[in-house]
Design a protein around this motif. Structure first.
Motif, PDB file in Angstrom:
ATOM      1  N   CYS A 439       0.838  -1.206   0.000  1.00  0.00           N
ATOM      2  CA  CYS A 439       0.000   0.000   0.000  1.00  0.00           C
ATOM      3  C   CYS A 439       0.868   1.250   0.000  1.00  0.00           C
ATOM      4  O   CYS A 439       2.023   1.242   0.431  1.00  0.00           O
ATOM      5  CB  CYS A 439      -0.943   0.001   1.209  1.00  0.00           C
ATOM      6  SG  CYS A 439      -0.130   0.095   2.817  1.00  0.00           S
ATOM      7  N   ASP A 440       0.303   2.340  -0.489  1.00  0.00           N
ATOM      8  CA  ASP A 440       1.045   3.601  -0.585  1.00  0.00           C
ATOM      9  C   ASP A 440       1.491   4.096   0.783  1.00  0.00           C
ATOM     10  O   ASP A 440       2.584   4.643   0.934  1.00  0.00           O
ATOM     11  CB  ASP A 440       0.181   4.672  -1.265  1.00  0.00           C
ATOM     12  CG  ASP A 440      -0.078   4.364  -2.734  1.00  0.00           C
ATOM     13  OD1 ASP A 440       0.710   3.581  -3.319  1.00  0.00           O
ATOM     14  OD2 ASP A 440      -1.063   4.885  -3.290  1.00  0.00           O
ATOM     15  N   ALA A 441       0.646   3.908   1.793  1.00  0.00           N
ATOM     16  CA  ALA A 441       1.002   4.358   3.143  1.00  0.00           C
ATOM     17  C   ALA A 441       2.170   3.570   3.716  1.00  0.00           C
ATOM     18  O   ALA A 441       2.806   4.017   4.679  1.00  0.00           O
ATOM     19  CB  ALA A 441      -0.207   4.245   4.074  1.00  0.00           C
ATOM     20  N   GLY A 442       2.443   2.408   3.111  1.00  0.00           N
ATOM     21  CA  GLY A 442       3.538   1.591   3.620  1.00  0.00           C
ATOM     22  C   GLY A 442       4.905   2.005   3.123  1.00  0.00           C
ATOM     23  O   GLY A 442       5.921   1.579   3.686  1.00  0.00           O
ATOM     24  N   ALA A 443       4.973   2.843   2.068  1.00  0.00           N
ATOM     25  CA  ALA A 443       6.275   3.221   1.505  1.00  0.00           C
ATOM     26  C   ALA A 443       7.158   3.941   2.527  1.00  0.00           C
ATOM     27  O   ALA A 443       8.319   3.563   2.722  1.00  0.00           O
ATOM     28  CB  ALA A 443       6.079   4.055   0.247  1.00  0.00           C
ATOM     29  N   PRO A 444       6.652   4.999   3.216  1.00  0.00           N
ATOM     30  CA  PRO A 444       7.513   5.638   4.230  1.00  0.00           C
ATOM     31  C   PRO A 444       7.825   4.728   5.399  1.00  0.00           C
ATOM     32  O   PRO A 444       8.901   4.808   5.987  1.00  0.00           O
ATOM     33  CB  PRO A 444       6.711   6.872   4.660  1.00  0.00           C
ATOM     34  CG  PRO A 444       5.313   6.609   4.224  1.00  0.00           C
ATOM     35  CD  PRO A 444       5.394   5.731   3.022  1.00  0.00           C
ATOM     36  N   TRP A 445       6.872   3.842   5.751  1.00  0.00           N
ATOM     37  CA  TRP A 445       7.136   2.889   6.840  1.00  0.00           C
ATOM     38  C   TRP A 445       8.284   1.971   6.468  1.00  0.00           C
ATOM     39  O   TRP A 445       9.203   1.742   7.274  1.00  0.00           O
ATOM     40  CB  TRP A 445       5.886   2.064   7.125  1.00  0.00           C
ATOM     41  CG  TRP A 445       6.068   1.077   8.246  1.00  0.00           C
ATOM     42  CD1 TRP A 445       5.780   1.282   9.561  1.00  0.00           C
ATOM     43  CD2 TRP A 445       6.608  -0.252   8.153  1.00  0.00           C
ATOM     44  NE1 TRP A 445       6.101   0.156  10.300  1.00  0.00           N
ATOM     45  CE2 TRP A 445       6.608  -0.795   9.459  1.00  0.00           C
ATOM     46  CE3 TRP A 445       7.078  -1.025   7.105  1.00  0.00           C
ATOM     47  CZ2 TRP A 445       7.058  -2.086   9.734  1.00  0.00           C
ATOM     48  CZ3 TRP A 445       7.541  -2.317   7.365  1.00  0.00           C
ATOM     49  CH2 TRP A 445       7.522  -2.841   8.672  1.00  0.00           C
ATOM     50  N   LEU A 446       8.243   1.426   5.254  1.00  0.00           N
ATOM     51  CA  LEU A 446       9.280   0.490   4.825  1.00  0.00           C
ATOM     52  C   LEU A 446      10.634   1.169   4.769  1.00  0.00           C
ATOM     53  O   LEU A 446      11.652   0.609   5.195  1.00  0.00           O
ATOM     54  CB  LEU A 446       8.913  -0.095   3.463  1.00  0.00           C
ATOM     55  CG  LEU A 446       9.837  -1.180   2.903  1.00  0.00           C
ATOM     56  CD1 LEU A 446       9.936  -2.356   3.861  1.00  0.00           C
ATOM     57  CD2 LEU A 446       9.338  -1.649   1.535  1.00  0.00           C
ATOM     58  N   ARG A 447      10.663   2.413   4.269  1.00  0.00           N
ATOM     59  CA  ARG A 447      11.940   3.130   4.196  1.00  0.00           C
ATOM     60  C   ARG A 447      12.487   3.385   5.593  1.00  0.00           C
ATOM     61  O   ARG A 447      13.689   3.230   5.842  1.00  0.00           O
ATOM     62  CB  ARG A 447      11.755   4.447   3.436  1.00  0.00           C
ATOM     63  CG  ARG A 447      13.067   5.159   3.128  1.00  0.00           C
ATOM     64  CD  ARG A 447      12.858   6.255   2.096  1.00  0.00           C
ATOM     65  NE  ARG A 447      12.409   5.724   0.824  1.00  0.00           N
ATOM     66  CZ  ARG A 447      12.964   6.007  -0.344  1.00  0.00           C
ATOM     67  NH1 ARG A 447      14.022   6.787  -0.399  1.00  0.00           N
ATOM     68  NH2 ARG A 447      12.469   5.505  -1.451  1.00  0.00           N
TER      69      ARG A 447
END
Length: 470
Positions: A439-447
């Motif tokens: 999900c798009d919201a997960g991109a900053p979390w993953l980084r």
């Protein structure tokens, strides 16, 4: 960059890089790696450190970030790539790294960051002396490619003549190193002729006397199996996970084990106190997810299990829910069947997914053992109809397993969904990045999670260097 697709590829595709003599580098997924690097160089490099990535895929990431120019990258992205390269040269088997450095020679790639990484591996690796003894021709090739043949041999002649810090050496060699004092002996070892060395020929144009003969090397030295070569990484990137010889309901992680004891009627006060500590410790390993996850939790009768397996699968699913409740800003739980303490009835996952979508989540995660027995095939039909209804919210399927080798032949109610299994608490380290990556919201979390992982590995590399210096 399609993060879920790339991450799945990094975790599953384990074909080796090869350097056939007289042929081009065999790199069967080069286009995928180059495209991902071009799209997001920093994020791509960080993904190479994700838990569960295969060693040969990490070698490809190292090859790509060393082969590519850094022109146009900002300073933080360059710093991340340099740190990832350092971690990978220590965290991969040395033979993998040697293959990468020889591949760079085959590709004629030689940037400043490439030179720095190659020289530090050849001259400063903790096992450098053993590596040079076992792979002298290959490492000599890497050394000469990094500096250029003429410059490399010029530095070697000066070192052989007693030069330890002239302006020539500083500008051409020593400035790339973190420990210049260790370079001299290892450069001499690279050029030292041994009984097993290739045939040599005198460089009659050399102005200095006393320099050992310069080896005449093949285009790409063969890397033979040699027991002298250290096989293991000196910096383990992934934590070694000890698995029990016999899997039971209570040796699948502390959270699940405590839940099993609670479900079986153990002393609630002490167990709840321990449960809180275990969940807090597990959730503390992850950054905060600034989004909403709707969790469709299968609480049907099959999740309870029976005999020695009673409560094993459900306790692991409940453990995931508890960790997500502390990681996510908002977690909506939709139970299918009964509830965690009283699982009952049949499994209706399709209705659960529709109810979950009504909470307006960033991600829907279905957690189930995979037995759909109300309307078999209903989940697959509902999932297939979502795009036609204009619903783009990602839905993933998390298989709650008893062991990692469970037979899932009859337990895939929606084969088109992205699916991943888990049976132990340790699996959360790979499961959560996979989930949030959809999900798009997960991109900053993953980084953020991978940056934190890089910081930890970087500190471990610093500690390793400090111990060696002492």
């Amino acid at each position: 960059m399609d993060t879920p697709t790339l991450l799945a590829h990094l975790e599953n595709h384990d074909t080796a890089l090869t350097l056939p003599r007289g042929s081009t580098l065999r790199w069967d997924d080069a286009d995928l790696h180059r495209a991902a690097h071009t799209d997001d160089a920093e994020g791509y490099a960080l993904l190479g450190l994700a838990p569960g990535v295969r060693p040969w895929q990490r070698a490809r990431v190292l090859l790509q970030i060393l082969a590519a120019s850094q022109a146009g990258l900002d300073e933080p992205a360059r710093d991340v790539q340099a740190r990832v390269a350092r971690v990978l040269t220590l965290g991969l088997p040395p033979a993998h790294v040697i293959t990468v450095l020889l591949a760079l020679r085959r590709l004629r790639a030689n940037h400043k960051h490439t030179t720095r990484t190659a020289l530090r591996f050849v001259l400063e690796h903790p096992a450098a002396d053993a590596l040079i003894a076992a792979r002298r021709p290959a490492l000599l090739d890497c050394f000469e490619h990094a500096l250029g043949t003429a410059t490399a041999r010029g530095c070697a002649r000066r070192i052989d003549g007693g030069d330890t810090g002239s302006d020539y050496l500083r500008r051409r060699l020593l400035r790339f190193l973190t420990d210049p004092a260790a370079a001299a002996d290892r450069v001499q070892a690279l050029y030292r002729t041994t009984d097993t060395a290739p045939d040599t020929a005198r460089d009659t144009t050399a102005p200095e006397a006393g320099m050992p003969d310069d080896p005449v090397l093949p285009d790409d030295p063969v890397l033979p199996d040699d027991p002298v070569l250290p096989d293991d990484p000196v910096l383990p990137v992934d934590t070694v996970r000890e698995r029990p010889a016999t899997i039971t309901a209570t040796n699948r992680g502390d959270i699940a084990a405590t839940l099993v004891h609670l479900y079986r009627g153990g002393p609630a006060e002490d167990l709840y106190a321990a449960l809180g500590r275990y969940v807090g410790a597990a959730a503390g390993a992850f950054p905060r997810f600034a989004g909403t996850v709707a969790l469709v939790l299968d609480a049907s009768a099959s999740m309870r299990g029976y005999g020695d397996r009673e409560w094993a699968v459900l306790s692991q699913a409940a453990a995931l829910r508890m960790v997500l409740s502390q990681v996510c800003d908002r977690l909506e739980v939709i139970e299918a069947g009964g509830d965690e303490r009283a699982p009952r009835g049949a499994t209706d996952l399709a209705t659960g997914v529709l109810d979950a979508l009504g909470t307006d989540p960033d991600l829907v995660a279905v957690v189930s053992d995979g037995y759909e027995n109300v309307f078999p095939g209903d989940l697959a039909r509902v999932v297939a109809s979502l795009p036609r209804a204009g619903i783009t919210t990602p839905v993933v399927f998390c298989h709650a397993l008893f062991t990692g080798s469970d037979d899932l032949t009859l337990r895939r109610p929606a084969p088109s969904l992205p699916q991943r299994g888990f049976w132990h608490q340790d699996d959360f380290a790979e499961l959560l990045p996979w989930m949030f990556g959809h999900c798009d919201a997960g991109a900053p979390w993953l980084r953020a999670a991978l940056h934190a992982r890089l910081d930890v590995l970087d500190r471990q590399a610093d500690g390793l260097a400090a111990r060696l210096a002492a």
